[in-house]
Design an enzyme around this catalytic site. Sequence first.
Site, PDB file in Angstrom:
ATOM      1  N   ASP A 283      -0.361   5.091   0.807  1.00 14.20           N
ATOM      2  CA  ASP A 283      -0.673   6.112   1.810  1.00 14.20           C
ATOM      3  C   ASP A 283      -0.564   5.542   3.225  1.00 14.20           C
ATOM      4  O   ASP A 283      -1.127   4.486   3.533  1.00 14.20           O
ATOM      5  CB  ASP A 283      -2.080   6.650   1.586  1.00 14.20           C
TER       6      ASP A 283
ATOM      7  N   ASP B 239       0.863  -1.174   0.000  1.00 16.94           N
ATOM      8  CA  ASP B 239       0.000   0.000   0.000  1.00 16.94           C
ATOM      9  C   ASP B 239       0.909   1.237   0.000  1.00 16.94           C
ATOM     10  O   ASP B 239       2.109   1.144   0.298  1.00 16.94           O
ATOM     11  CB  ASP B 239      -0.880  -0.040   1.255  1.00 16.94           C
TER      12      ASP B 239
END
Length: 408
Positions: free
Chosen positions: A186, A184
């Site tokens: 963010d 991922d």
Amino acid sequence: MDGSAERTLLITLTGRDRPGVTSRLFRTLADFPVTVVDLEQVVIRGRLVLGVLVAYSADADIGAVWNAAERVGGDLDMEVELSTGRDSRTPKRRGRLHVTVLGAPLTPAAMAGIAGRISAHGANIDRMERLAGTPVTCIEMDVSGADPDALRAGLAAEAAERQVDVAVQPGGLARRAKRLIVMDVDSTLIQGEVIELLAEHAGCLAEVAKVTEAAMRGELDFEGSLRERVALLAGLDASAIDDVRDRLKLAAGARTMVRTLKRLDYEFAIVSGGFTQVTDALVDDLGIDYSAANTLEIENGKLTGRVVGQVIDRPGKAAALERFAREAGVPIAQTVAIGDGANDLDMLQAAGLGIAYNAKPVVREAADTAVNVPYLDTIVFLLGISREEVEAADAADSLGGATPRTPR
């Protein structure tokens, strides 16, 4: 020699470590009719513990071997301990696992709790070594005789109580095979949430942050929440994206982690519920192999408040992991997924190893393991890579020993 129960001599040397200790002992043993059954060597703060188990026949002069080993210890100014016995050559215990413990700090009470849980599950610690002492202490154990799922659950409970991180992984050669890392972006690869940085420019940060937090906890449908938040950005000048891109900060240790794993020929991918206008820059900067993210629609230099194409949501992240694995030629079992929010759950569960990184409780409970220290590069320790190996590779790079790979 009776193969079912060989006569054995265990020789243990303890003392100051220096070159030539191991070779000196084996040169001495080479003069006698013995065979090497087992050996182990550990160095802690310059102090060596060397154990060698040899087998011998009933008519061998074991007294001469004993005296020779004592002379070696005396010559090297090391303590020597000897004991005879029999080796029944019992088969190794089933269920060999790697157990990795991360702590900052790592206390004796935590190690006592972890060791106690392993024992309570009928398992045995066969080997233990330190992989890192900074920025966290990392200890890796080889454990045998345990059911993986039961041990993982027991150690997870102990880790939560002791405030350490524990990973349980299958043993064997597969751990050293080529792997694909899928991350991922963010609040994982980078600090903060890109959409919130854009919302600052648009003057709607509080409203967007509230929706983001609920989505991360899994309380809202991700696609719906994304479209709701992006709609609030309608009319924002596209130059705000450039400002956000310039202000991005990588997570502590992110660059070290990517550089280290790519040196070892790992494939690296990012998959984000954020935006290609930002992730493309990360791909170029870090040499990422694969990426997938959403795309903000821009018309006449301004954001329209819409995204283009299919949204990368929770199922979309898992689908991207599977697609990247096919393209890289890596079995799903050899993939590692890293994330922090509910949107990452399907990806974490699909991967061979799912790691919750400073994640929400619902994610920590579902992942194979959790890392709760603010250093992304500690993840390399879960893969069996030591701090010393990382530093040695960095030193080689500084001398021009490595060539960057071209990202796809």
